[in-house]
Write a protein that holds these residues in place. Structure first.
Motif, PDB file in Angstrom:
ATOM      1  N   LEU A  11      -7.498  98.704 150.356  1.00 31.24           N
ATOM      2  CA  LEU A  11      -8.701  97.979 150.809  1.00 31.24           C
ATOM      3  C   LEU A  11      -8.411  96.492 150.957  1.00 31.24           C
ATOM      4  O   LEU A  11      -8.799  95.855 151.947  1.00 31.24           O
ATOM      5  CB  LEU A  11      -9.847  98.177 149.810  1.00 31.24           C
ATOM      6  CG  LEU A  11     -10.627  99.468 149.959  1.00 31.24           C
ATOM      7  CD1 LEU A  11     -11.659  99.597 148.850  1.00 31.24           C
ATOM      8  CD2 LEU A  11     -11.316  99.511 151.327  1.00 31.24           C
ATOM      9  N   ASP A  12      -7.713  95.953 149.948  1.00 28.71           N
ATOM     10  CA  ASP A  12      -7.350  94.536 150.022  1.00 28.71           C
ATOM     11  C   ASP A  12      -6.517  94.262 151.269  1.00 28.71           C
ATOM     12  O   ASP A  12      -6.714  93.264 151.967  1.00 28.71           O
ATOM     13  CB  ASP A  12      -6.560  94.106 148.776  1.00 28.71           C
ATOM     14  CG  ASP A  12      -7.480  93.951 147.574  1.00 28.71           C
ATOM     15  OD1 ASP A  12      -8.709  93.908 147.793  1.00 28.71           O
ATOM     16  OD2 ASP A  12      -6.971  93.906 146.440  1.00 28.71           O
ATOM     17  N   ALA A  17      -5.996  92.035 156.586  1.00 32.71           N
ATOM     18  CA  ALA A  17      -5.643  92.213 158.005  1.00 32.71           C
ATOM     19  C   ALA A  17      -6.826  91.815 158.894  1.00 32.71           C
ATOM     20  O   ALA A  17      -6.681  91.130 159.906  1.00 32.71           O
ATOM     21  CB  ALA A  17      -5.241  93.660 158.258  1.00 32.71           C
ATOM     22  N   ARG A  18      -8.057  92.246 158.460  1.00 26.97           N
ATOM     23  CA  ARG A  18      -9.227  91.912 159.273  1.00 26.97           C
ATOM     24  C   ARG A  18      -9.454  90.394 159.279  1.00 26.97           C
ATOM     25  O   ARG A  18      -9.749  89.807 160.321  1.00 26.97           O
ATOM     26  CB  ARG A  18     -10.477  92.602 158.715  1.00 26.97           C
ATOM     27  CG  ARG A  18     -11.709  92.225 159.529  1.00 26.97           C
ATOM     28  CD  ARG A  18     -12.870  93.100 159.291  1.00 26.97           C
ATOM     29  NE  ARG A  18     -13.620  92.683 158.119  1.00 26.97           N
ATOM     30  CZ  ARG A  18     -14.888  93.041 157.909  1.00 26.97           C
ATOM     31  NH1 ARG A  18     -15.494  93.845 158.751  1.00 26.97           N
ATOM     32  NH2 ARG A  18     -15.511  92.639 156.841  1.00 26.97           N
ATOM     33  N   ARG A  19      -9.280  89.787 158.117  1.00 31.42           N
ATOM     34  CA  ARG A  19      -9.468  88.341 158.046  1.00 31.42           C
ATOM     35  C   ARG A  19      -8.496  87.633 158.989  1.00 31.42           C
ATOM     36  O   ARG A  19      -8.886  86.711 159.720  1.00 31.42           O
ATOM     37  CB  ARG A  19      -9.239  87.860 156.607  1.00 31.42           C
ATOM     38  CG  ARG A  19      -9.582  86.422 156.416  1.00 31.42           C
ATOM     39  CD  ARG A  19      -9.108  85.851 155.102  1.00 31.42           C
ATOM     40  NE  ARG A  19      -9.540  84.472 154.972  1.00 31.42           N
ATOM     41  CZ  ARG A  19      -9.046  83.462 155.689  1.00 31.42           C
ATOM     42  NH1 ARG A  19      -8.084  83.677 156.558  1.00 31.42           N
ATOM     43  NH2 ARG A  19      -9.519  82.242 155.547  1.00 31.42           N
ATOM     44  N   SER A  42     -13.654  81.646 166.645  1.00 32.93           N
ATOM     45  CA  SER A  42     -13.496  82.286 165.348  1.00 32.93           C
ATOM     46  C   SER A  42     -14.569  81.804 164.384  1.00 32.93           C
ATOM     47  O   SER A  42     -14.963  80.642 164.405  1.00 32.93           O
ATOM     48  CB  SER A  42     -12.117  81.942 164.790  1.00 32.93           C
ATOM     49  OG  SER A  42     -12.088  82.266 163.421  1.00 32.93           O
ATOM     50  N   LEU A  43     -15.025  82.724 163.533  1.00 26.13           N
ATOM     51  CA  LEU A  43     -15.989  82.345 162.491  1.00 26.13           C
ATOM     52  C   LEU A  43     -15.349  81.444 161.456  1.00 26.13           C
ATOM     53  O   LEU A  43     -16.045  80.784 160.682  1.00 26.13           O
ATOM     54  CB  LEU A  43     -16.484  83.605 161.781  1.00 26.13           C
ATOM     55  CG  LEU A  43     -17.530  84.398 162.509  1.00 26.13           C
ATOM     56  CD1 LEU A  43     -17.620  85.800 161.934  1.00 26.13           C
ATOM     57  CD2 LEU A  43     -18.873  83.702 162.363  1.00 26.13           C
ATOM     58  N   ILE A  99     -14.460  93.756 164.174  1.00 28.27           N
ATOM     59  CA  ILE A  99     -13.981  92.371 164.171  1.00 28.27           C
ATOM     60  C   ILE A  99     -15.166  91.474 164.518  1.00 28.27           C
ATOM     61  O   ILE A  99     -15.816  91.662 165.552  1.00 28.27           O
ATOM     62  CB  ILE A  99     -12.848  92.175 165.197  1.00 28.27           C
ATOM     63  CG1 ILE A  99     -11.701  93.141 164.910  1.00 28.27           C
ATOM     64  CG2 ILE A  99     -12.365  90.734 165.214  1.00 28.27           C
ATOM     65  CD1 ILE A  99     -11.076  92.976 163.539  1.00 28.27           C
ATOM     66  N   ARG A 100     -15.471  90.507 163.642  1.00 21.92           N
ATOM     67  CA  ARG A 100     -16.624  89.619 163.862  1.00 21.92           C
ATOM     68  C   ARG A 100     -16.161  88.275 164.437  1.00 21.92           C
ATOM     69  O   ARG A 100     -15.115  87.750 164.014  1.00 21.92           O
ATOM     70  CB  ARG A 100     -17.357  89.384 162.543  1.00 21.92           C
ATOM     71  CG  ARG A 100     -17.957  90.657 161.963  1.00 21.92           C
ATOM     72  CD  ARG A 100     -18.207  90.513 160.499  1.00 21.92           C
ATOM     73  NE  ARG A 100     -16.980  90.141 159.805  1.00 21.92           N
ATOM     74  CZ  ARG A 100     -16.922  89.778 158.533  1.00 21.92           C
ATOM     75  NH1 ARG A 100     -18.024  89.734 157.816  1.00 21.92           N
ATOM     76  NH2 ARG A 100     -15.780  89.453 157.952  1.00 21.92           N
TER      77      ARG A 100
END
Ligand SMILES: Nc1ncnc2c1ncn2[C@@H]1O[C@H](COP(=O)(O)OP(=O)(O)OP(=O)(O)O)[C@@H](O)[C@H]1O
Ligand SMILES: [Mg+2]
Length: 502
Positions: A11-12, A17-19, A42-43, A99-100
């Motif tokens: 999960l980490d 990876a998403r970050r 990017s946020l 992906i946000r």
């Protein structure tokens, strides 16, 4: 236990990876029409703000300046992530993640108006915003109202020529309308020759002629010169500056409204009043009481019952009246302290008479800014009595037809729907302070359809003294923070010393 540790690690790993993916979204803008653009960012590095300024650089190497008009969170669904097996024997894994990122819209305000694709977008520096202002400087006086809220250090400038249209200033109670109105009047006094007549129901501008002791000395010095031609007319003053009217200043329609006379239902008294007014002398109570005509005597009773004969505003033999000041070209600004009058009726009478007189003399075509603070009391959408209705009618007429005669309105109120639709719809300039209610913002939006809705919506987040200006005074809508007043404020807010820590 071991398998839980493995899941946690995975999960980490997915989160990281998403970050990394979200942080790597490039700030890129595209325009298909060369005027409006869309962008992504990017946020994690979001420094663009609605209303703020951005530089767009594409492969041409010539940057454009844009204004950001919308920002929203968006998600790219269904991005597949695959993690390889870990060194400690954790198996590989695959999942779908969202992906946000930020999606935005904006308008090119400077630079080539040709389509572009994947231009890098970033916040404009103060120097870049100031350079844009200078390139677009107009050949008229510019009023320094404060700083641009999203480019601090860059002056917020209003085109003085824009005040040759009607202006609507709006914000909830305490948002800083009166304070900001004062800033505008000070700048107009210093930078232009425009005359002003201020209807001041709360005695807020009675010290407009007095620079503050803590004001910038250079500004205060310049202001002092302009403020010499500010004249405050107040019921409390004695001598020339006492706020007063001669009975003869009050036109027949205002006389009838003050006496609540209906030309049809009260036709005899109405005719008697007209006959008296047509005579040489101002009608006195004694003349009415002693008249042979019953309708004249009835008129006298009406005057006494309504207390009109006891109004503090009557000149009572003193020469001159506030109307002389309104038309005195040597006075730059006449503050009419309606708040000093003891009754609402007298305030409405003066407002109706002054507005009527400005209109009557419209063909002289002398430009004057008619400032109405607390317009919801002076010319409300729903007038409570005939005198207020008359003042409202006169404001509506000036709003509709005054501009071509040089009669320009600047009206200030808490809620757009509290003033007549016909006044609001004639305004070409908007100064919008904090407005919390969505309904009020929607009303302002409907009246000022040329202002991007997202900028009007931002008013809900404004702090005291922050505003949006748009229209002829600011062809590019701008968010600003009003500068400090140079002159003293009049009626101060009630101090909250009762809440002090004991
Ligand atoms: N830009 C500013 N800088 C410093 N003080 C301010 C500023 N704007 C407003 N204030 C102060 O905040 C208080 C409220 O401001 P103001 O009276 O202008 O509000 P308003 O919108 O006219 O309210 P109302 O609708 O009740 O008349 C005043 O005491 C004023 O001095
Ligand atoms: Mg106010």
């Amino acid at each position: 236990m071991d398998s839980n540790v493995g899941i946690d690690r995975q999960l980490d790993a997915f989160r990281e990876a998403r970050r990394n993916i979200e942080a790597s979204v490039l700030p890129l803008a595209t325009s298909v029409d060369g005027r409006t653009f869309s962008f992504q960012a990017s946020l994690y590095a979001l420094d663009l703000q609605v209303g703020g300024y951005a530089v767009l650089e594409d492969s041409s190497g010539i940057p454009r300046l844009g204004q950001v008009l919308a920002l929203e969170l968006d998600r790219q669904p269904g991005t597949e992530l695959t993690l390889p097996p870990g060194a400690e024997g954790t198996p590989g894994a695959r999942t779908e993640v969202q992906i946000r990122y930020v999606r935005g819209e904006g308008l090119v305000i400077d630079g080539e108006l040709a389509p572009f694709h994947d231009a890098v977008i970033r916040v404009a520096t103060e120097t870049e915003v100031a350079a844009w202002q200078q390139r677009h400087a107009r050949p008229s006086a510019m009023l320094w109202l404060g700083d641009l809220a999203l480019a601090p250090g860059v002056p917020a400038l209003a085109d003085a020529r824009g005040f040759s249209r009607h202006t609507f200033l709006c914000g909830q109670s305490g948002s800083g309308k009166t304070y900001s109105l004062g800033v505008i009047l000070e700048r107009l006094l210093m930078e232009t020759d425009l005359r002003m007549v201020v209807l001041d129901p709360n005695s807020d501008f009675v010290r407009l002629d007095q620079p503050r002791s803590d004001a910038d000395p250079v500004l205060a010095g310049r202001y002092q010169q302009a403020a010499g031609a500010v004249a405050v007319y107040s019921a409390h003053a004695s001598g020339e500056r006492r706020l007063r009217l001669r009975a003869a200043d009050v036109d027949p329609a205002a006389q009838a409204a003050a006496l609540r006379l209906d030309p049809i239902a009260d036709r005899d008294e109405y005719a008697a009043l007209a006959a008296f007014l047509a005579g040489e002398n101002t009608p006195t109570m004694a003349a009415l009481d002693g008249s042979d005509l019953p309708e004249a005597r009835r008129l006298g009773v009406r005057l006494a019952n309504l207390g009109v004969d006891r109004y503090a505003v009557w000149a009572r033999g003193e020469p001159g009246s506030v109307l002389d000041a309104v038309h005195d070209e040597s006075l730059r600004c006449v503050v009419i302290d309606l708040g000093s009058l003891p009754s609402r009726e007298e305030q409405s009478l003066v407002a109706a008479v002054v507005l009527g007189d400005l209109w009557r003399r419209r063909t002289e075509r002398r430009p004057v800014l008619i400032v109405i603070d607390e317009a919801h009391n002076v010319c409300p959408a729903r007038p409570p009595d005939p005198l207020v209705a008359l003042a409202t009618d006169r404001a509506i007429r000036i709003a509709a037809e005054g501009r071509k005669f040089g009669l320009y309105l600047l009206v200030s109120t808490q809620r757009p729907q509290k003033i007549p639709e016909n006044v609001l719809s004639q305004a070409d300039n908007l100064v919008l302070l904090r407005l919390n209610s969505l309904a009020d913002a929607a009303f302002a939006q409907a009246a000022f359809s040329f202002v991007p809705p997202t900028l009007i919506q931002r008013s809900a987040t404004f702090r005291q003294g922050e505003a949006l200006i748009a229209g002829k005074i600011s062809p590019e809508p701008a968010l600003l923070r009003f500068a400090d007043r140079i002159s003293e404020e009049g009626g101060a807010d009630v101090p909250a010393t009762w809440a002090a820590l004991r």
